[in-house]
Design a protein around this motif. Structure first.
Motif, PDB file in Angstrom:
ATOM      1  N   GLN A 250       0.912  -1.308   0.112  1.00  0.00           N
ATOM      2  CA  GLN A 250       0.125  -0.063   0.024  1.00  0.00           C
ATOM      3  C   GLN A 250       0.911   1.300   0.021  1.00  0.00           C
ATOM      4  N   LYS A 251       1.927   1.135   0.657  1.00  0.00           N
ATOM      5  CA  LYS A 251       2.979   2.411   0.628  1.00  0.00           C
ATOM      6  C   LYS A 251       3.469   2.448  -0.787  1.00  0.00           C
ATOM      7  N   ARG A 254       1.216   4.156  -3.088  1.00  0.00           N
ATOM      8  CA  ARG A 254       1.068   5.710  -2.871  1.00  0.00           C
ATOM      9  C   ARG A 254       2.013   6.428  -3.572  1.00  0.00           C
ATOM     10  N   GLU A 255       3.144   5.677  -3.886  1.00  0.00           N
ATOM     11  CA  GLU A 255       4.491   6.309  -4.299  1.00  0.00           C
ATOM     12  C   GLU A 255       4.582   6.085  -6.143  1.00  0.00           C
ATOM     13  N   ASP A 257       2.870   6.371  -9.860  1.00  0.00           N
ATOM     14  CA  ASP A 257       1.724   6.937 -10.762  1.00  0.00           C
ATOM     15  C   ASP A 257       0.806   5.772 -11.393  1.00  0.00           C
ATOM     16  N   SER A 258      -0.454   5.996 -11.291  1.00  0.00           N
ATOM     17  CA  SER A 258      -1.385   4.989 -11.985  1.00  0.00           C
ATOM     18  C   SER A 258      -0.860   4.588 -13.305  1.00  0.00           C
ATOM     19  N   MET A 280      -5.803  -2.311  -3.370  1.00  0.00           N
ATOM     20  CA  MET A 280      -6.560  -1.125  -3.844  1.00  0.00           C
ATOM     21  C   MET A 280      -7.846  -1.019  -3.286  1.00  0.00           C
TER      22      MET A 280
END
Length: 335
Positions: A250-251, A254-255, A257-258, A280
């Motif tokens: 999960q971390k 967050r870093e 880009d989709s 997600m």
């Protein structure tokens, strides 16, 4: 095309076509880029494959797989005995000869069955080049324990020599083997033997403790930056994301880009994709799957570069202590 005159690449191409796209794509994941290109060209040049030719290739492949299993389970004589019973003396000898030539039955077989602690006691005072050569032929787990036990300055020297190790003459190998053990392996290949290299170094460093790895790589960074960077890039690959816990994944998400994530997942295994989706939200998962589904053709090199970009982000998170990458050489308690 006749079976008797086919090259190894032609047989491999027929085999991959016979296996079908799903299995063949899994095989490609374990090949180098130039090997994939060569085989793709062979496959593209194939016309209609006669059923008889296909069956001969599959039969030979099956025999070689069985022989290799016998070889790994009980050694050369065990493999020869079973193959002779099943296929006859001449066919068994042909298969054994091809296997020993292609696999190059590795020296130091006895050392791979020896306790790492005993090996360390024996080789710790040897020249760094000798230690590197011996580690190159050991199981990564054994080599990792031995490398971790060496003094820090010697660790760096040995790791550097191991990464740059290429070819060693049979005479040198035999001399070192005789020092380690009174007898040689039953079948020594009288040819230059390739061992060591960056891949072996990475396998070993992945199994040493974090302090040893950091010490070696930090020192290499100043001594040989290009070599250090090449080793770092291979220490943790994209598919290794499945070894991270959910909180760490999960971390990482967050870093990232989709768009990069969608591109990286285009060739990822189902297991990797499942772990990503699991961490997600339902809406984010649906959007990501939609991005992948409607993505047009992309170059494999672009996908690999994006995966390396994500791996770099994972390494940065590990460096700052935000996530933990499990390592074989350390017993960490995470609370």
């Amino acid at each position: 095309m006749r079976f008797q005159t086919m090259t190894g690449k032609q047989k491999a191409a027929v085999l991959l076509v016979s296996l079908g796209p799903d299995l063949s794509s899994e095989v490609f994941k374990h090949l180098r880029e130039e090997e994939i290109e060569d085989l793709t060209l062979e496959i593209a040049g194939l016309r209609r494959i006669q059923p008889e030719l296909r069956d001969q290739v599959l039969e030979e492949f099956n025999e070689l797989v069985l022989a290799r299993q016998y070889l790994e389970h009980g050694g050369i004589e065990y493999a020869r005995e079973l193959l002779e019973k099943a296929l006859g003396h001449n066919k068994a000898e042909d298969i054994i000869n091809r296997l020993t030539a292609s696999l190059q039955v590795r020296p130091f077989d006895f050392a791979r069955k020896t306790d790492p602690g005993q090996l360390f006691n024996f080789i710790q005072n040897e020249h760094p080049q000798t230690i590197a050569l011996i580690l190159a032929y050991l199981q990564p787990e054994q080599a990792g324990l031995i490398l971790s036990s060496l003094p820090p300055e010697l660790q760096v020297d040995v790791a550097k020599r191991l990464a740059k190790l290429e070819r060693t003459t049979p005479e040198v190998l035999r001399e070192i083997e005789n020092t380690l053990e009174d007898r040689l392996s039953a079948f020594a290949v009288d040819d230059y033997t390739i061992a060591g290299g960056i891949e072996v170094t990475v396998d070993i460093l992945n199994l040493v403790d974090r302090a040893t790895e950091k010490s070696i790589l930090d020192t290499l960074e100043g001594d040989d930056p290009e070599l250090a960077e090449e080793i770092r890039k291979r220490m943790f690959v994209f598919e290794d994301i499945i070894t991270l816990d959910d909180r760490s994944i999960q971390k990482v998400l967050r870093e990232v880009d989709s768009k990069d994530l969608a591109l990286a997942l285009k060739t990822a295994s189902e297991e990797v994709a499942s772990r990503i989706y699991k961490n997600m939200s339902k809406r984010a998962e649906e959007m990501l799957k939609e991005d992948i589904e409607y993505m047009g053709p992309v170059r494999l090199r672009d996908i690999e570069e994006t995966q390396l970009k994500i791996v770099a982000a994972i390494r940065r998170l590990e460096e700052t202590g935000e996530i933990v990458i499990a390592r074989g050489g350390e017993d960490e308690v995470i609370v």
